[in-house]
Design a protein around this motif. Structure first.
Motif, PDB file in Angstrom:
ATOM      1  N   ARG A  51       0.725  -0.989   0.258  1.00 36.16           N
ATOM      2  CA  ARG A  51       0.111   0.025  -0.048  1.00 36.16           C
ATOM      3  C   ARG A  51       1.034   1.476  -0.011  1.00 36.16           C
ATOM      4  N   GLU A  89       2.368   1.615  -3.736  1.00 35.55           N
ATOM      5  CA  GLU A  89       1.378   1.405  -4.550  1.00 35.55           C
ATOM      6  C   GLU A  89       1.054   3.002  -4.381  1.00 35.55           C
ATOM      7  N   THR A  90       0.521   3.783  -2.859  1.00 37.46           N
ATOM      8  CA  THR A  90       0.484   5.409  -2.897  1.00 37.46           C
ATOM      9  C   THR A  90       1.409   6.366  -4.084  1.00 37.46           C
ATOM     10  N   HIS A 111      -5.105  -1.328  -3.890  1.00 32.06           N
ATOM     11  CA  HIS A 111      -6.118  -1.402  -2.754  1.00 32.06           C
ATOM     12  C   HIS A 111      -6.224  -0.744  -1.563  1.00 32.06           C
ATOM     13  N   VAL A 112      -5.882   1.038  -1.581  1.00 33.62           N
ATOM     14  CA  VAL A 112      -6.078   1.774  -0.940  1.00 33.62           C
ATOM     15  C   VAL A 112      -7.760   2.416  -1.418  1.00 33.62           C
ATOM     16  N   ASN A 133      -6.233   5.847  -3.002  1.00 29.77           N
ATOM     17  CA  ASN A 133      -5.303   5.376  -4.545  1.00 29.77           C
ATOM     18  C   ASN A 133      -6.260   5.284  -5.531  1.00 29.77           C
ATOM     19  N   SER A 185      -7.245   0.558   3.516  1.00 29.59           N
ATOM     20  CA  SER A 185      -6.763  -1.010   3.302  1.00 29.59           C
ATOM     21  C   SER A 185      -8.126  -1.489   2.073  1.00 29.59           C
ATOM     22  N   GLY A 186      -8.570  -0.903   2.195  1.00 30.22           N
ATOM     23  CA  GLY A 186      -9.233  -1.009   0.572  1.00 30.22           C
ATOM     24  C   GLY A 186     -11.022  -1.541   0.388  1.00 30.22           C
TER      25      GLY A 186
END
Length: 417
Positions: free
Chosen positions: A268, A271-272, A312-313, A316, A375-376
């Motif tokens: 995470r 990815e961010t 996931h987030v 994002n 967490s999504g």
């Protein structure tokens, strides 16, 4: 127009039906097979039908509807429309339950009816937890071959754990409204909390602690919430010898996630950085403001560095798929819901203990959802529906108290004349 019995049944028991479907998916039938398309398609039609037939659209609902219309437009530009549409549908269904709940739950008795469904959900979750570990069914998300211990979750992982997080934060209000079954509900809640702790899913645990912090912080009756927590903590200590060993094994399985520099290898975090660098580079102004590949991020962001790992987030996901405009739009529609709640609360003719409890519960559930979003939550139906139904129910109850008070004032004025 009065809803039919079958319409109300599907409304109240939706999370139970969907939970059973999630539990069986991948075990009784393959994932992403015909049963998946049938149940999601059926409930999409159901929520749209109920919205068009029964829901009286209030001003505070309009930004939410417009937000999902915006996302619908975006998924038509996805390179994999079918994949984007699946996640969109499973994100839209829970959202539509907020105005539906606002329409169907008008008073405390109807809220109590839904509370019983939440208790039934706890029971089903625990039954699933026991059976999957006894028969070793399904996946073991955080197990390691060298640990000698595996915790089975069947097919119920994030959907179940975040649902439990919401229910445990709502539990003090459930206990307040149903004192007759208080001891049983507390015991049930503690067992569910132990099951959640054994899974060691960080965001679900953080969500519960933050939820209880919000309950205490925003309540004018802090002593009640503190008293509700005490028996839970005592039971956790009393039962600790029974879950000590599996908890230690599970902690060992996840030890790499509790180191000081764990975030550097955290998906995470990576990815961010990739998403925010890409969006705020403004290499493509159109993509920065309006996004690309809504709900179809796997292999499409950060130059494909993370392969087929999807975003996931939630923040994002929106920033990449719907752009800066989409992320701001998401916060805006949620802010409008909060503003409507605060306006209703301010206009209530009285503020007794029940109102105080509902007030704190609304804020706790509303705020903890933004923590869970790290967490999504897009595409997760069950726990998002619990959130939507509870927020919609409290808004509706507050609104009806205000409406009745206005009617009484008007009738008194007429009598005086």
């Amino acid at each position: 127009m009065k809803p039919t019995k079958i319409t109300l049944f599907l409304f109240y028991y939706f999370i139970i039906i969907y939970f059973i479907y999630v539990a069986l998916s991948g075990i009784a039938f393959p994932k992403k097979s015909y049963p998946s398309y049938i149940i999601n398609g059926f409930f999409l039609i159901y929520t749209i039908y109920v919205t068009l037939r029964y829901v009286e659209i209030k001003r505070f609902m309009i930004p939410m509807y417009l937000f999902f219309i915006y996302l619908l437009i975006l998924i038509f530009f996805s390179s994999d429309f079918f994949n984007s549409a699946q996640t969109y549908i499973k994100t839209l269904i829970p959202a539509l339950f907020l105005p539906i709940s606002f329409t169907f739950i008008k008073d405390i008795n109807q809220l109590k009816k839904f509370n019983k469904i939440l208790i039934l959900f706890l029971c089903l979750y625990l039954i699933n937890f026991i059976l999957t570990n006894f028969f070793k069914i399904g996946s073991t998300p955080y197990s390691r071959l060298d640990s000698g211990f595996s915790l089975y979750v069947g097919n119920v992982f994030t959907e179940g754990l975040n649902s439990i997080a919401y229910i445990l934060v709502i539990l003090p209000l459930i206990l307040y409204l149903d004192k007759k079954n208080k001891k049983f509900f507390i015991f049930l809640g503690v067992l569910a909390l132990i099951a959640l702790l054994l899974n060691l899913k960080r965001i679900s645990i953080i969500a519960i602690f933050s939820g209880y912090f919000f309950l205490v912080f925003f309540s004018k009756r802090k002593s009640y919430f503190i008293k509700s927590i005490v028996p839970i903590i005592l039971l956790l200590f009393i039962l600790y010898p029974f879950y000590k060993e599996p908890l230690q094994y599970q902690f060992m399985n996840r030890s790499d996630r509790f180191t000081e520099d764990f975030y550097e290898n955290e998906g995470r975090y990576i990815e961010t950085k990739l998403v925010w660098d890409e969006v705020f580079s403004f290499n493509s102004v159109q993509q920065s403001f309006f996004g690309k590949e809504m709900f179809n991020s796997a292999g499409n962001y950060g130059g494909g560095i993370l392969g087929e790992r999807g975003i996931h987030v939630d923040y994002n996901s929106l920033l990449f798929g719907a752009g800066i405009f989409g992320l701001l739009f998401y916060f805006y529609y949620n802010l409008i819901i909060l503003k409507y709640f605060l306006r209703l609360k301010k206009k209530l003719p009285y503020k007794d203990n029940t109102i105080n409890m509902m007030n704190a519960t609304f804020i706790a559930v509303f705020l903890m959802s933004f923590i869970i979003s790290f967490s999504g939550s897009f595409g997760a139906v069950t726990f998002n529906t619990i959130r939507s139904i509870y927020l919609g129910a409290i808004l509706s109850i507050f609104n009806n108290i205000k409406v009745k008070d206005n009617l009484n004032k008007n009738s008194n004025l007429c009598l005086e004349k």
